[in-house]
Scaffold this motif. Sequence first.
Motif, mmCIF file in Angstrom:
data_model
loop_
_atom_site.group_PDB
_atom_site.id
_atom_site.type_symbol
_atom_site.label_atom_id
_atom_site.label_comp_id
_atom_site.label_asym_id
_atom_site.label_seq_id
_atom_site.Cartn_x
_atom_site.Cartn_y
_atom_site.Cartn_z
ATOM 1 N N ALA A 258 85.036 84.012 -5.173
ATOM 2 C CA ALA A 258 85.390 83.139 -4.052
ATOM 3 C C ALA A 258 86.575 82.275 -4.443
ATOM 4 O O ALA A 258 86.786 81.967 -5.621
ATOM 5 C CB ALA A 258 84.199 82.263 -3.642
ATOM 6 N N THR A 259 87.344 81.873 -3.454
ATOM 7 C CA THR A 259 88.479 80.983 -3.661
ATOM 8 C C THR A 259 88.801 80.313 -2.329
ATOM 9 O O THR A 259 88.140 80.565 -1.318
ATOM 10 C CB THR A 259 89.702 81.754 -4.208
ATOM 11 N N GLY A 260 89.841 79.478 -2.320
ATOM 12 C CA GLY A 260 90.204 78.800 -1.075
ATOM 13 C C GLY A 260 91.347 77.835 -1.297
ATOM 14 O O GLY A 260 91.883 77.697 -2.400
ATOM 15 N N ILE A 261 91.717 77.156 -0.228
ATOM 16 C CA ILE A 261 92.725 76.093 -0.256
ATOM 17 C C ILE A 261 91.976 74.780 -0.096
ATOM 18 O O ILE A 261 91.293 74.561 0.914
ATOM 19 C CB ILE A 261 93.760 76.265 0.865
ATOM 20 N N ILE A 262 92.081 73.895 -1.096
ATOM 21 C CA ILE A 262 91.257 72.697 -1.127
ATOM 22 C C ILE A 262 92.019 71.496 -0.570
ATOM 23 O O ILE A 262 93.247 71.388 -0.708
ATOM 24 C CB ILE A 262 90.776 72.415 -2.573
ATOM 25 N N ASP A 263 91.280 70.600 0.082
ATOM 26 C CA ASP A 263 91.808 69.319 0.533
ATOM 27 C C ASP A 263 91.506 68.294 -0.554
ATOM 28 O O ASP A 263 90.344 67.955 -0.798
ATOM 29 C CB ASP A 263 91.147 68.923 1.854
ATOM 30 N N ASP A 264 92.547 67.807 -1.240
ATOM 31 C CA ASP A 264 92.337 66.935 -2.394
ATOM 32 C C ASP A 264 91.648 65.628 -2.037
ATOM 33 O O ASP A 264 90.973 65.027 -2.875
ATOM 34 C CB ASP A 264 93.677 66.637 -3.079
ATOM 35 N N SER A 265 91.798 65.169 -0.824
ATOM 36 C CA SER A 265 91.244 63.865 -0.454
ATOM 37 C C SER A 265 89.741 63.920 -0.199
ATOM 38 O O SER A 265 89.038 62.938 -0.429
ATOM 39 C CB SER A 265 91.958 63.327 0.785
ATOM 40 N N THR A 266 89.235 65.042 0.261
ATOM 41 C CA THR A 266 87.807 65.155 0.580
ATOM 42 C C THR A 266 87.048 66.070 -0.369
ATOM 43 O O THR A 266 85.822 65.976 -0.453
ATOM 44 C CB THR A 266 87.620 65.684 2.015
#
Length: 405
Positions: free
Chosen positions: A126-134
Amino acid sequence: MADYRGVNYLRRRLQIKSERVKMRYKYYEMKNRVKDFQISTPPELRNVQSVLGWCGKAVDNLADRIVFREFTNDNFDIGEIFLMNNPDTFFDSAVLSALISSCCFVYISVDKTGFPKLQVIDGANATGIIDDSTGLLVEGYAVLERDKNKNPKTEAYFTKGDTWIYRKGDETPERIKNNVPHPLLVPIVFRPDAVRPFGHSRISRACMDIVNSAMRTVKRSEIAAEFYSFPQKYVVGTDPDLEPINKWKATMSSLLEFTKGEGGDKPQLGQFAQQSMSPHNDQLKMFAGLFAGETGLTLDDLGFVTDNPSSAEAIKASHENLRLIARKAQRTFGTGFLNAGYIAACLRDNYPYERRQFYLTKPKWEPVFEPDAAALSSYGDGAIKINQAIPGYITQDKMKDFTGI
């Protein structure tokens, strides 16, 4: 969909990252192979591999001390969701996978009754694009099932409000809509930072390099042990016309007879200096010290007994670095588990809650080190003195945080 990278981009990204995760699982499972320098190893033994479980010890020693207890101020009953998803296995599996691969993922779906179902997926699938703030994903991708050849059989692509299921052989994906403001794939990260938001593995490059060197040392010591057990001997002055001596029989025999030659010369026996095992033992202990310093363990944890049995306080003091690493892991894992509970609560209630509504809910953990009887006594004396100065400051809940009781 214009702001998303797309499923094909995430597929390629996973192919690049998964090899690193698989390599670390090999070190954890002691299936890694070490390059032989081909200097001191006989050709017949170059394919022989030694095994060393230090990487597994480094991961397990930390994972066994990170024990999730509960959520406090659980206003949205997310604890119930975890209780209905086999928490004894779920939390341990997530912690162990995140320590090995630096990040694991929680896939959230619904069962036949419509209740949220949680599944842990390792970083190689699994992988993804992360939102650093949340700490939540903007979009995600996961391989849910593989065939016998390890090729993807069922895949999932996650976006806000949608989950797309790709099955091998189907031309078009299945779209499953939801009323959740984030993808149904939540990362659980170990030691993230601004450069690497998906964290760092417990099995670092230094750990792998030290283990490789130690495994070569173990292999060389096994080869040296053969010469140590049977030191080389020699005979000079034998008659060249006599039948050659059977070397193995001569080594194991308790009585040998040598006759004088025609010139009256008698053979002379000798033995080469016996090989010492000390250099190999010292080198292995050196690598153990390097590995212990890298991981926060002690030489006792790696099998080198240094002192008499220690008290619980002495063990705790010698593992100060490990305690700090565990406390740091608790903070980051707690955020991940709270995010998973938040997404699951939105799915359960079919309502798009905001993340800030869960700010009062806090994760609680068991103490990293369990206190012994002496520590419990000192905690009790300290609680009495503190409550005399500030009445009611040390409550039953605070004592449970200190002692786990």
